[in-house]
Design a protein around this motif. Structure first.
Motif, mmCIF file in Angstrom:
data_model
loop_
_atom_site.group_PDB
_atom_site.id
_atom_site.type_symbol
_atom_site.label_atom_id
_atom_site.label_comp_id
_atom_site.label_asym_id
_atom_site.label_seq_id
_atom_site.Cartn_x
_atom_site.Cartn_y
_atom_site.Cartn_z
ATOM 1 N N ALA A 1 0.935 -1.544 -0.118
ATOM 2 C CA ALA A 1 0.215 0.315 -0.027
ATOM 3 C C ALA A 1 0.815 1.609 0.029
ATOM 4 O O ALA A 1 1.315 1.191 1.054
ATOM 5 C CB ALA A 1 -0.515 -0.286 1.255
ATOM 6 N N ARG B 1 -1.181 8.051 -2.874
ATOM 7 C CA ARG B 1 -0.435 9.181 -4.286
ATOM 8 C C ARG B 1 0.226 9.869 -3.515
ATOM 9 O O ARG B 1 1.566 10.178 -4.878
ATOM 10 C CB ARG B 1 -1.863 9.558 -4.586
ATOM 11 C CG ARG B 1 -2.541 10.056 -5.433
ATOM 12 C CD ARG B 1 -1.574 9.840 -6.977
ATOM 13 N NE ARG B 1 -2.676 8.107 -7.353
ATOM 14 C CZ ARG B 1 -2.028 7.887 -7.977
ATOM 15 N NH1 ARG B 1 -0.995 7.453 -8.579
ATOM 16 N NH2 ARG B 1 -2.485 6.440 -8.191
ATOM 17 N N THR C 1 0.442 -3.108 -4.508
ATOM 18 C CA THR C 1 -1.222 -4.047 -5.029
ATOM 19 C C THR C 1 -1.773 -3.053 -5.217
ATOM 20 O O THR C 1 -2.475 -2.458 -5.842
ATOM 21 C CB THR C 1 -1.257 -4.119 -3.155
ATOM 22 O OG1 THR C 1 0.308 -5.346 -3.626
ATOM 23 C CG2 THR C 1 -2.311 -5.298 -3.534
ATOM 24 N N ARG C 2 -1.921 -1.864 -4.278
ATOM 25 C CA ARG C 2 -2.456 0.082 -3.994
ATOM 26 C C ARG C 2 -2.575 0.546 -3.461
ATOM 27 O O ARG C 2 -1.501 1.374 -3.185
ATOM 28 C CB ARG C 2 -3.225 -1.224 -2.344
ATOM 29 C CG ARG C 2 -4.902 -0.421 -2.160
ATOM 30 C CD ARG C 2 -6.374 -1.288 -1.222
ATOM 31 N NE ARG C 2 -5.091 -0.576 -0.323
ATOM 32 C CZ ARG C 2 -5.638 -0.852 0.980
ATOM 33 N NH1 ARG C 2 -6.527 -1.059 1.429
ATOM 34 N NH2 ARG C 2 -4.938 -0.813 1.984
ATOM 35 N N VAL D 1 -3.445 4.779 -2.189
ATOM 36 C CA VAL D 1 -4.548 5.055 -1.462
ATOM 37 C C VAL D 1 -4.024 6.616 -1.456
ATOM 38 O O VAL D 1 -3.068 6.978 -2.426
ATOM 39 C CB VAL D 1 -5.066 4.543 0.072
ATOM 40 C CG1 VAL D 1 -4.766 3.407 0.170
ATOM 41 C CG2 VAL D 1 -3.369 4.922 0.645
#
Length: 135
Positions: A75, A78, A94-95, A97
């Motif tokens: 994670a 931005r 992976t992600r 936010v």
């Protein structure tokens, strides 16, 4: 994430594969493990692949200052992704936010908020040092 780094990250806050292939791990909360490594073993970070569980802008600032070669994370915020990309550091995440949330879940991570809008990496490091000295 590479298998060696993934295995090293299990049970640790941070895992680093140095440019020489050595695995270094660190523990603690927030940006402190990364900052401590940056101050005590800067050579371990230069050109390294870093695996960190959650990366906000404060951690990204330290990674840029340290000259890491690559980041792998489940994670990332931005603002952190934008900063690393701007500085030519490849990121596998992976992600993504919008922001890293503080531990209480009431707002942004204090270090991410502290470095927000500050483009000078040296100034950001000073702000992080001041924060860590009081927390």
């Amino acid at each position: 994430m590479t298998q060696r780094l993934n295995e090293a990250l299990a049970g640790h806050a941070l895992a680093v594969m140095t440019a020489a292939g050595e695995i270094v791990t660190a523990d603690g909360r927030g940006v402190r493990p990364l900052y401590t490594l940056y101050k005590e073993r800067p050579e371990a970070l230069r050109g390294a692949t870093v695996a960190d569980r959650v990366v906000g802008r404060g951690a990204a600032v330290i990674m840029v200052a340290a000259g890491i070669g690559r980041l792998e994370t489940p994670a990332i915020s931005r603002p952190a992704l934008d900063l690393l990309t701007t500085h030519g550091i490849p990121v596998e995440a992976t992600r993504v936010v919008e922001m890293i949330v503080n531990r209480a879940g009431t707002g942004p991570c204090p270090v991410e908020a502290l470095t927000s809008g500050v483009d000078d990496i040296g100034r950001c490091i000073e702000l992080i040092e001041g924060f860590l000295a009081t927390h």
